[in-house]
Design a protein around this motif. Structure first.
Motif, PDB file in Angstrom:
ATOM      1  N   PHE A 128      46.905  72.316 -60.475  1.00 38.79           N
ATOM      2  CA  PHE A 128      45.551  71.758 -60.624  1.00 38.79           C
ATOM      3  C   PHE A 128      45.678  70.245 -60.685  1.00 38.79           C
ATOM      4  N   LYS A 129      44.683  69.552 -60.165  1.00 37.10           N
ATOM      5  CA  LYS A 129      44.662  68.101 -60.330  1.00 37.10           C
ATOM      6  C   LYS A 129      43.317  67.683 -60.915  1.00 37.10           C
ATOM      7  N   PHE A 130      43.374  66.931 -61.994  1.00 35.66           N
ATOM      8  CA  PHE A 130      42.154  66.376 -62.578  1.00 35.66           C
ATOM      9  C   PHE A 130      42.165  64.864 -62.393  1.00 35.66           C
ATOM     10  N   GLY A 131      41.131  64.339 -61.757  1.00 33.84           N
ATOM     11  CA  GLY A 131      41.057  62.901 -61.451  1.00 33.84           C
ATOM     12  C   GLY A 131      40.364  62.121 -62.546  1.00 33.84           C
ATOM     13  N   GLY A 132      40.241  60.830 -62.294  1.00 30.91           N
ATOM     14  CA  GLY A 132      39.676  59.904 -63.277  1.00 30.91           C
ATOM     15  C   GLY A 132      38.309  60.323 -63.794  1.00 30.91           C
ATOM     16  N   ALA A 133      37.450  60.809 -62.907  1.00 28.24           N
ATOM     17  CA  ALA A 133      36.082  61.150 -63.318  1.00 28.24           C
ATOM     18  C   ALA A 133      36.089  62.304 -64.329  1.00 28.24           C
ATOM     19  N   SER A 134      36.988  63.248 -64.146  1.00 29.59           N
ATOM     20  CA  SER A 134      37.010  64.427 -65.030  1.00 29.59           C
ATOM     21  C   SER A 134      37.625  64.123 -66.393  1.00 29.59           C
ATOM     22  N   ARG A 154      46.699  53.663 -53.801  1.00 27.11           N
ATOM     23  CA  ARG A 154      45.479  53.963 -54.565  1.00 27.11           C
ATOM     24  C   ARG A 154      44.949  55.352 -54.221  1.00 27.11           C
ATOM     25  N   GLU A 155      44.430  56.002 -55.192  1.00 28.19           N
ATOM     26  CA  GLU A 155      43.870  57.355 -55.066  1.00 28.19           C
ATOM     27  C   GLU A 155      44.944  58.399 -54.774  1.00 28.19           C
ATOM     28  N   GLY A 156      46.206  58.047 -55.083  1.00 25.05           N
ATOM     29  CA  GLY A 156      47.319  58.906 -54.672  1.00 25.05           C
ATOM     30  C   GLY A 156      47.567  60.151 -55.509  1.00 25.05           C
ATOM     31  N   TRP A 189      39.885  69.079 -58.974  1.00 28.91           N
ATOM     32  CA  TRP A 189      38.607  69.213 -59.677  1.00 28.91           C
ATOM     33  C   TRP A 189      37.855  67.893 -59.600  1.00 28.91           C
ATOM     34  N   LYS A 190      36.685  67.929 -58.967  1.00 31.25           N
ATOM     35  CA  LYS A 190      35.935  66.694 -58.709  1.00 31.25           C
ATOM     36  C   LYS A 190      34.535  66.768 -59.306  1.00 31.25           C
ATOM     37  N   ASP A 191      33.803  65.652 -59.181  1.00 28.45           N
ATOM     38  CA  ASP A 191      32.425  65.630 -59.696  1.00 28.45           C
ATOM     39  C   ASP A 191      31.410  66.020 -58.626  1.00 28.45           C
ATOM     40  N   VAL A 192      31.883  66.640 -57.547  1.00 27.35           N
ATOM     41  CA  VAL A 192      31.003  67.128 -56.471  1.00 27.35           C
ATOM     42  C   VAL A 192      31.278  68.626 -56.301  1.00 27.35           C
ATOM     43  N   PRO A 193      30.326  69.381 -55.722  1.00 23.94           N
ATOM     44  CA  PRO A 193      30.522  70.837 -55.626  1.00 23.94           C
ATOM     45  C   PRO A 193      31.655  71.256 -54.696  1.00 23.94           C
ATOM     46  N   GLY A 194      32.172  70.325 -53.898  1.00 28.19           N
ATOM     47  CA  GLY A 194      33.236  70.645 -52.950  1.00 28.19           C
ATOM     48  C   GLY A 194      33.278  69.523 -51.927  1.00 28.19           C
ATOM     49  N   VAL A 195      33.882  69.785 -50.767  1.00 24.40           N
ATOM     50  CA  VAL A 195      33.847  68.785 -49.701  1.00 24.40           C
ATOM     51  C   VAL A 195      32.477  68.901 -49.042  1.00 24.40           C
ATOM     52  N   LEU A 196      31.796  67.792 -48.933  1.00 23.14           N
ATOM     53  CA  LEU A 196      30.463  67.776 -48.319  1.00 23.14           C
ATOM     54  C   LEU A 196      30.588  67.250 -46.892  1.00 23.14           C
ATOM     55  N   ASN A 197      29.536  67.448 -46.104  1.00 22.16           N
ATOM     56  CA  ASN A 197      29.646  67.011 -44.699  1.00 22.16           C
ATOM     57  C   ASN A 197      29.441  65.506 -44.544  1.00 22.16           C
ATOM     58  N   ALA A 198      29.173  64.798 -45.661  1.00 16.96           N
ATOM     59  CA  ALA A 198      29.096  63.328 -45.629  1.00 16.96           C
ATOM     60  C   ALA A 198      29.169  62.834 -47.064  1.00 16.96           C
ATOM     61  N   ASP A 199      29.455  61.555 -47.228  1.00 14.57           N
ATOM     62  CA  ASP A 199      29.577  60.950 -48.551  1.00 14.57           C
ATOM     63  C   ASP A 199      28.211  60.951 -49.249  1.00 14.57           C
ATOM     64  N   PRO A 200      28.092  61.655 -50.386  1.00 20.09           N
ATOM     65  CA  PRO A 200      26.779  61.755 -51.044  1.00 20.09           C
ATOM     66  C   PRO A 200      26.284  60.418 -51.594  1.00 20.09           C
ATOM     67  N   ARG A 201      27.187  59.430 -51.697  1.00 23.24           N
ATOM     68  CA  ARG A 201      26.748  58.113 -52.175  1.00 23.24           C
ATOM     69  C   ARG A 201      26.037  57.341 -51.073  1.00 23.24           C
ATOM     70  N   ILE A 202      26.245  57.777 -49.816  1.00 23.96           N
ATOM     71  CA  ILE A 202      25.615  57.077 -48.695  1.00 23.96           C
ATOM     72  C   ILE A 202      24.458  57.894 -48.103  1.00 23.96           C
ATOM     73  N   GLN A 230      36.472  59.823 -48.521  1.00 28.90           N
ATOM     74  CA  GLN A 230      37.179  59.442 -49.735  1.00 28.90           C
ATOM     75  C   GLN A 230      37.391  60.563 -50.732  1.00 28.90           C
ATOM     76  N   VAL A 231      36.941  61.748 -50.396  1.00 29.95           N
ATOM     77  CA  VAL A 231      37.027  62.832 -51.377  1.00 29.95           C
ATOM     78  C   VAL A 231      38.469  63.305 -51.599  1.00 29.95           C
ATOM     79  N   ILE A 232      39.320  63.165 -50.594  1.00 24.63           N
ATOM     80  CA  ILE A 232      40.730  63.568 -50.733  1.00 24.63           C
ATOM     81  C   ILE A 232      41.622  62.490 -50.116  1.00 24.63           C
TER      82      ILE A 232
HETATM   83  P1  ADP Z   1      38.781  61.691 -58.448  1.00 25.29           P
HETATM   84  O1  ADP Z   1      38.039  61.736 -59.744  1.00 25.29           O
HETATM   85  O2  ADP Z   1      39.570  62.913 -58.206  1.00 25.29           O
HETATM   86  O3  ADP Z   1      39.544  60.430 -58.246  1.00 25.29           O
HETATM   87  P2  ADP Z   1      37.187  60.657 -56.323  1.00 25.29           P
HETATM   88  O4  ADP Z   1      36.166  59.819 -57.017  1.00 25.29           O
HETATM   89  O5  ADP Z   1      38.346  59.959 -55.715  1.00 25.29           O
HETATM   90  O6  ADP Z   1      37.670  61.775 -57.349  1.00 25.29           O
HETATM   91  O7  ADP Z   1      36.507  61.568 -55.207  1.00 25.29           O
HETATM   92  C1  ADP Z   1      35.281  62.217 -55.439  1.00 25.29           C
HETATM   93  C2  ADP Z   1      34.146  61.376 -54.885  1.00 25.29           C
HETATM   94  O8  ADP Z   1      34.272  61.282 -53.474  1.00 25.29           O
HETATM   95  C3  ADP Z   1      32.791  62.002 -55.071  1.00 25.29           C
HETATM   96  O9  ADP Z   1      32.225  61.598 -56.299  1.00 25.29           O
HETATM   97  C4  ADP Z   1      31.969  61.494 -53.878  1.00 25.29           C
HETATM   98  O10 ADP Z   1      31.098  60.465 -54.251  1.00 25.29           O
HETATM   99  C5  ADP Z   1      33.012  60.923 -52.924  1.00 25.29           C
HETATM  100  N1  ADP Z   1      32.926  61.457 -51.558  1.00 25.29           N
HETATM  101  C6  ADP Z   1      33.041  60.717 -50.422  1.00 25.29           C
HETATM  102  N2  ADP Z   1      32.951  61.474 -49.336  1.00 25.29           N
HETATM  103  C7  ADP Z   1      32.782  62.753 -49.752  1.00 25.29           C
HETATM  104  C8  ADP Z   1      32.634  64.012 -49.090  1.00 25.29           C
HETATM  105  N3  ADP Z   1      32.652  64.102 -47.750  1.00 25.29           N
HETATM  106  N4  ADP Z   1      32.494  65.115 -49.842  1.00 25.29           N
HETATM  107  C9  ADP Z   1      32.482  65.045 -51.193  1.00 25.29           C
HETATM  108  N5  ADP Z   1      32.618  63.899 -51.880  1.00 25.29           N
HETATM  109  C10 ADP Z   1      32.758  62.746 -51.192  1.00 25.29           C
END
Ligand code: ADP
Ligand code: ASP
Ligand code: MG
Length: 436
Positions: free
Chosen positions: A5-11, A201-203, A223-236, A260-262
């Motif tokens: 399992f990997k828990f990132g900064g947000a979690s 970074r983000e390694g 484990w992220k703060d999004v429901p999974g991989v989305l088809n685009a960056d939800p911040r944009i 940026q999700v992975i």
């Molecule tokens: P971690 O806490 O593991 O470092 P990150 O912040 O690096 O997590 O990655 C999760 C973030 O990536 C989400 O909060 C989301 O805003 C962003 N993101 C960018 N593109 C996507 C995508 N295609 N699907 C999901 N999340 C995305």
């Protein structure tokens, strides 16, 4: 078999979130688990500011380092009683960062960066381990530097796989016999001379994949703060959809172009051993998330990746000679030396254009290094938009209010380099449009 399992900064950004992570692990009750953790919240950015202050000798380095310490102590005060031994342990770890600040800055910036920035992951893993044990999750702490061995490329260590694998097989199984959980750090490794390196970074996602590969994990979950991989960056974008399943290939394509999700290096070590990866939400741990594995040929919706801060380098020969193969070899050689990542390229008879991340000092060195033969015009402030499985409708909507400087379609992938139309011009366009 074990899982990773990997828990990132947000979690892990505060006490409540750390408690949430412990609850997830209690609920899932895994038999054998390696947990890779990042630094808490935005700690790595804070430590980069310490490095910067130390290098420039602004006099602020200790203050910034103390603020970083205090932030962790404040989280610890919420999680532990003052008498608990974790305070001494964390203190002993933090002192090592102070030793670096006590010396004059090393001339080797990247080396010094790694010795300071690693503190974020080290303290977070100590705190998390102590907390898990406190709430009844028997956990061993593992120093990732005893496993992940890299070359001497500080700030972007290249993994030496045979050594890393041997270390993992020697160090991890005995710990998993002692306790069902092992907590270790993402992002950091060590050279064979025992100097700390970081993986870029983000390694931390990549670290989790390294452990998964070396230990033949059954699966890996980030484990992220999004429901999974989305088809685009939800911040944009609004209206994003979650992708339930994704092939390794699709995930590699997305992350290579900047999703940026992975971290982009994450997929290959998993794909090589056919280990499935799950992206799940720490806010909704029982939801299915996204599964990334082989042999998935689902119909995908358009997948959009936007990479900001790009530059186009228009390169032409000084004497108007054709851009020939030996020129290309030299240009790519120089780009590789300077670790300039070429995202797109196009050539005409006497010019050659590449799209690269806008890192001014590297670009300057590149231009200088080829100035005997080439002249270069730089156009910055651009975005690279990649669309997989595009439809004409998606493309039209993405082009709104943008000037397209460069566009390429290869099978089901479209790349375009765009610039935003300035607001004043945009208004003129809209008014002109409304007269019709
Ligand atoms: P971690 O806490 O593991 O470092 P990150 O912040 O690096 O997590 O990655 C999760 C973030 O990536 C989400 O909060 C989301 O805003 C962003 N993101 C960018 N593109 C996507 C995508 N295609 N699907 C999901 N999340 C995305
Ligand atoms: N803490 C590191 C960073 O912020 C690594 C990671 O979070 O993946 O870049
Ligand atoms: Mg991250």
């Amino acid at each position: 078999m074990m899982k990773v399992f990997k828990f990132g900064g947000a979690s892990l950004r505060d006490a409540a979130n750390i408690q949430n992570v412990a609850n997830i692990l209690k609920q899932l009750n895994e038999e054998s688990l390696v947990v890779v953790v990042s630094a808490m919240g935005k700690t790595t950015n804070a430590l980069e500011a310490v490095v910067d202050a130390h290098v420039k000798q602004t006099g602020e380095a200790y203050n910034l380092y103390n603020a970083f310490k205090e932030q962790h102590y404040s989280i610890m005060r919420e999680l532990f009683d003052p008498s608990e031994s974790v305070f001494t342990e964390v203190n002993d770890t933090l002192v090592e960062g102070e030793w670096v600040l006590d010396e004059l800055p090393s001339e080797h910036y990247d080396f010094m960066y790694d010795q300071i920035v690693c503190m974020g992951e080290l303290v977070s893993s100590k705190i998390v381990t102590a907390y898990f044990n406190k709430v009844g999750l028997a956990t061993s702490w593992l120093d990732a530097r005893d496993v992940v061995t890299t070359d001497n490329t500080f700030r972007e260590g290249w993994v030496i796989w045979d050594k890393t694998k041997a270390n993992a097989l020697k160090n991890v199984p005995p710990l998993l016999k002692k306790s069902r959980l092992v907590v270790t750090q993402g992002f950091i490794g060590s050279t064979s001379e025992n100097f700390t390196t970081t993986l870029g970074r983000e390694g931390s996602d990549y670290s989790a994949a390294i452990f998964s590969h070396c230990l033949d994990a059954e699966s890996m979950t980030v484990w992220k703060d999004v429901p999974g991989v989305l088809n685009a960056d939800p911040r944009i974008f609004d209206n994003t959809t979650k992708l339930d399943r994704l092939s390794y290939r699709e995930a590699i394509e997305m992350t290579y172009y900047g999703a940026q999700v992975i971290h982009p290096k994450t997929i290959k070590p998993l794909q090589n051993k056919n280990i499935p990866m799950f992206v799940k939400s720490f806010l909704d741990p029982t939801a299915p998330g996204t599964e990334i594995s082989s042999d998935i040929d689902d119909l995908y919706p358009p997948i959009i990746v936007v990479e900001k801060n790009q530059a186009l380098l228009h390169i032409s020969t000084l004497d108007y000679s054709f851009v020939a193969e030996h020129h290309m070899a030299r240009l790519f050689g120089k780009a590789a030396d300077l670790r300039i990542f070429v995202n797109m390229m196009q050539n005409t008879a006497v010019s050659f254009t590449i799209c690269v991340p806008n890192v001014p000092d590297r670009i300057e060195k590149f231009i200088e290094g080829i100035s005997d033969e080439f002249k270069v015009k730089v156009e910055s402030g651009l975005e690279l938009i990649t669309v997989r499985h595009y439809t004409e409708e998606t493309i039209a909507s993405l082009k709104k209010n943008k000037v397209v400087l460069f566009e390429e379609r290869i099978r089901n992938t479209l790349h375009m380099v765009v610039k935003n139309v300035p607001l004043i011009e945009r208004k003129a366009v809209e008014i002109a449009g409304s007269k019709n």
